[in-house]
Design a protein around this motif. Structure first.
Motif, PDB file in Angstrom:
ATOM      1  N   VAL A 142       0.867  -1.181   0.000  1.00  0.00           N
ATOM      2  CA  VAL A 142       0.000   0.000   0.000  1.00  0.00           C
ATOM      3  C   VAL A 142       0.902   1.229   0.000  1.00  0.00           C
ATOM      4  O   VAL A 142       1.884   1.278   0.748  1.00  0.00           O
ATOM      5  CB  VAL A 142      -0.924   0.014   1.245  1.00  0.00           C
ATOM      6  CG1 VAL A 142      -1.771   1.278   1.276  1.00  0.00           C
ATOM      7  CG2 VAL A 142      -1.805  -1.216   1.287  1.00  0.00           C
ATOM      8  N   THR A 143       0.556   2.214  -0.817  1.00  0.00           N
ATOM      9  CA  THR A 143       1.361   3.439  -0.854  1.00  0.00           C
ATOM     10  C   THR A 143       0.951   4.314   0.337  1.00  0.00           C
ATOM     11  O   THR A 143      -0.129   4.892   0.358  1.00  0.00           O
ATOM     12  CB  THR A 143       1.154   4.203  -2.172  1.00  0.00           C
ATOM     13  OG1 THR A 143      -0.246   4.428  -2.355  1.00  0.00           O
ATOM     14  CG2 THR A 143       1.678   3.428  -3.357  1.00  0.00           C
ATOM     15  N   ARG A 144       1.846   4.347   1.327  1.00  0.00           N
ATOM     16  CA  ARG A 144       1.618   5.122   2.547  1.00  0.00           C
ATOM     17  C   ARG A 144       2.893   5.113   3.379  1.00  0.00           C
ATOM     18  O   ARG A 144       3.885   4.514   3.000  1.00  0.00           O
ATOM     19  CB  ARG A 144       0.453   4.554   3.358  1.00  0.00           C
ATOM     20  CG  ARG A 144       0.701   3.136   3.885  1.00  0.00           C
ATOM     21  CD  ARG A 144      -0.478   2.667   4.716  1.00  0.00           C
ATOM     22  NE  ARG A 144      -0.366   1.298   5.130  1.00  0.00           N
ATOM     23  CZ  ARG A 144       0.211   0.869   6.251  1.00  0.00           C
ATOM     24  NH1 ARG A 144       0.754   1.734   7.082  1.00  0.00           N
ATOM     25  NH2 ARG A 144       0.250  -0.413   6.550  1.00  0.00           N
ATOM     26  N   GLN A 145       2.845   5.747   4.539  1.00  0.00           N
ATOM     27  CA  GLN A 145       3.954   5.729   5.482  1.00  0.00           C
ATOM     28  C   GLN A 145       3.793   4.518   6.396  1.00  0.00           C
ATOM     29  O   GLN A 145       2.712   4.266   6.927  1.00  0.00           O
ATOM     30  CB  GLN A 145       3.960   7.008   6.321  1.00  0.00           C
ATOM     31  CG  GLN A 145       5.073   7.092   7.322  1.00  0.00           C
ATOM     32  CD  GLN A 145       6.225   7.951   6.863  1.00  0.00           C
ATOM     33  OE1 GLN A 145       6.049   8.850   6.077  1.00  0.00           O
ATOM     34  NE2 GLN A 145       7.405   7.667   7.363  1.00  0.00           N
ATOM     35  N   TYR A 146       4.871   3.740   6.551  1.00  0.00           N
ATOM     36  CA  TYR A 146       4.884   2.587   7.447  1.00  0.00           C
ATOM     37  C   TYR A 146       5.798   2.907   8.632  1.00  0.00           C
ATOM     38  O   TYR A 146       6.851   3.520   8.453  1.00  0.00           O
ATOM     39  CB  TYR A 146       5.457   1.345   6.749  1.00  0.00           C
ATOM     40  CG  TYR A 146       4.546   0.711   5.729  1.00  0.00           C
ATOM     41  CD1 TYR A 146       3.821  -0.439   6.034  1.00  0.00           C
ATOM     42  CD2 TYR A 146       4.432   1.233   4.452  1.00  0.00           C
ATOM     43  CE1 TYR A 146       3.006  -1.045   5.096  1.00  0.00           C
ATOM     44  CE2 TYR A 146       3.616   0.633   3.503  1.00  0.00           C
ATOM     45  CZ  TYR A 146       2.908  -0.497   3.830  1.00  0.00           C
ATOM     46  OH  TYR A 146       2.105  -1.097   2.902  1.00  0.00           O
ATOM     47  N   TYR A 147       5.404   2.449   9.825  1.00  0.00           N
ATOM     48  CA  TYR A 147       6.198   2.641  11.031  1.00  0.00           C
ATOM     49  C   TYR A 147       6.394   1.284  11.704  1.00  0.00           C
ATOM     50  O   TYR A 147       5.423   0.585  11.992  1.00  0.00           O
ATOM     51  CB  TYR A 147       5.494   3.584  12.008  1.00  0.00           C
ATOM     52  CG  TYR A 147       5.235   4.963  11.453  1.00  0.00           C
ATOM     53  CD1 TYR A 147       6.238   5.933  11.475  1.00  0.00           C
ATOM     54  CD2 TYR A 147       4.003   5.294  10.899  1.00  0.00           C
ATOM     55  CE1 TYR A 147       6.012   7.197  10.970  1.00  0.00           C
ATOM     56  CE2 TYR A 147       3.767   6.560  10.390  1.00  0.00           C
ATOM     57  CZ  TYR A 147       4.772   7.499  10.422  1.00  0.00           C
ATOM     58  OH  TYR A 147       4.553   8.750   9.921  1.00  0.00           O
ATOM     59  N   PHE A 148       7.664   0.936  11.972  1.00  0.00           N
ATOM     60  CA  PHE A 148       7.989  -0.325  12.614  1.00  0.00           C
ATOM     61  C   PHE A 148       8.844  -0.066  13.847  1.00  0.00           C
ATOM     62  O   PHE A 148       9.723   0.799  13.832  1.00  0.00           O
ATOM     63  CB  PHE A 148       8.776  -1.243  11.666  1.00  0.00           C
ATOM     64  CG  PHE A 148       8.032  -1.575  10.403  1.00  0.00           C
ATOM     65  CD1 PHE A 148       7.097  -2.594  10.392  1.00  0.00           C
ATOM     66  CD2 PHE A 148       8.264  -0.869   9.247  1.00  0.00           C
ATOM     67  CE1 PHE A 148       6.403  -2.907   9.236  1.00  0.00           C
ATOM     68  CE2 PHE A 148       7.573  -1.163   8.083  1.00  0.00           C
ATOM     69  CZ  PHE A 148       6.645  -2.189   8.084  1.00  0.00           C
ATOM     70  N   ILE A 149       8.574  -0.823  14.903  1.00  0.00           N
ATOM     71  CA  ILE A 149       9.401  -0.759  16.105  1.00  0.00           C
ATOM     72  C   ILE A 149       9.611  -2.174  16.618  1.00  0.00           C
ATOM     73  O   ILE A 149       8.895  -3.105  16.232  1.00  0.00           O
ATOM     74  CB  ILE A 149       8.768   0.113  17.221  1.00  0.00           C
ATOM     75  CG1 ILE A 149       7.466  -0.521  17.739  1.00  0.00           C
ATOM     76  CG2 ILE A 149       8.555   1.539  16.749  1.00  0.00           C
ATOM     77  CD1 ILE A 149       6.900   0.149  18.988  1.00  0.00           C
ATOM     78  N   SER A 150      10.583  -2.319  17.487  1.00  0.00           N
ATOM     79  CA  SER A 150      10.730  -3.549  18.255  1.00  0.00           C
ATOM     80  C   SER A 150      10.295  -3.223  19.670  1.00  0.00           C
ATOM     81  O   SER A 150      10.724  -2.228  20.247  1.00  0.00           O
ATOM     82  CB  SER A 150      12.174  -4.044  18.252  1.00  0.00           C
ATOM     83  OG  SER A 150      12.272  -5.251  18.976  1.00  0.00           O
ATOM     84  N   GLY A 151       9.400  -4.059  20.200  1.00  0.00           N
ATOM     85  CA  GLY A 151       8.918  -3.845  21.557  1.00  0.00           C
ATOM     86  C   GLY A 151       9.952  -4.316  22.563  1.00  0.00           C
ATOM     87  O   GLY A 151      11.148  -4.400  22.275  1.00  0.00           O
ATOM     88  N   LYS A 152       9.489  -4.638  23.756  1.00  0.00           N
ATOM     89  CA  LYS A 152      10.335  -5.148  24.830  1.00  0.00           C
ATOM     90  C   LYS A 152      11.447  -4.163  25.204  1.00  0.00           C
ATOM     91  O   LYS A 152      12.531  -4.557  25.609  1.00  0.00           O
ATOM     92  CB  LYS A 152      10.934  -6.503  24.446  1.00  0.00           C
ATOM     93  CG  LYS A 152       9.897  -7.544  24.062  1.00  0.00           C
ATOM     94  CD  LYS A 152      10.536  -8.840  23.629  1.00  0.00           C
ATOM     95  CE  LYS A 152       9.495  -9.817  23.139  1.00  0.00           C
ATOM     96  NZ  LYS A 152      10.058 -11.075  22.724  1.00  0.00           N
TER      97      LYS A 152
END
Length: 174
Positions: free
Chosen positions: A107-117
């Motif tokens: 999908v054309t959009r902004q993606y945000y990824f994080i690692s929890g913990k």
């Protein structure tokens, strides 16, 4: 009867092969990015903004996260949770448990990824903007006196081979 089966199997194989090629064309045009490649993968103390700054992410590409599966994870979050390293309510948990997670950017959009913990606070966060692929380059105009190149030969030759294959299967059938 055996001859009849072989005669029918050849056109079926040609159709199956053609369908497989058509399905694989979009995948061949996409790119798989190994997140943090050359910097230790999906790990702490990596600046993923620097890693992503010279890359263009297009619709159909893939992100490949490689990390220690016993400690870290891959969560897709919204912008606020990304900025504040909040992992309580991710949009999607991409963690499969193998430490080798693939995320389609479809999908054309902004993606945000994080690692929890708690690892997000050590820099394990990535934001990418996914765009539509650029249009193909426009052909330069043909100069006077230069031979005109057309695409008919590019279509005719494969068509001749396809017709010959079908004709051959009919001959074997009859």
């Amino acid at each position: 009867m055996e001859r009849l089966r072989r005669g029918i199997a050849t056109p079926v194989a040609v159709v199956v092969l053609a369908c497989a090629v058509l399905v694989m064309i979009p995948q061949a045009l996409s790119t798989r990015f190994i997140v943090g490649s050359g910097m230790g993968g999906w790990n702490t103390n990596v600046n993923y903004t620097i890693w992503a700054q010279d890359k263009h992410f297009y619709n159909g590409d893939w992100l490949y996260f490689v990390y220690d599966r016993n400690q870290m994870n891959v969560l897709e979050v919204n912008k606020t949770d990304y900025e504040n390293c909040i992992s309580d309510h991710p949009l999607h948990d991409w963690t499969t448990g193998a430490g080798r997670d693939v995320v389609p950017l479809n999908v054309t959009r902004q993606y945000y990824f994080i690692s929890g913990k708690g690892f997000c606070f050590s820099g394990m966060k990535l934001a990418v903007i996914v765009e539509n692929p650029p249009p193909p380059p426009v052909a330069s105009p043909v100069k006077d006196g230069a031979p005109a190149m057309n695409l008919q030969g590019h279509i005719v030759i494969p068509a001749v081979f396809a017709i010959a294959a079908v004709w051959d299967s009919f001959l074997r059938f009859w």
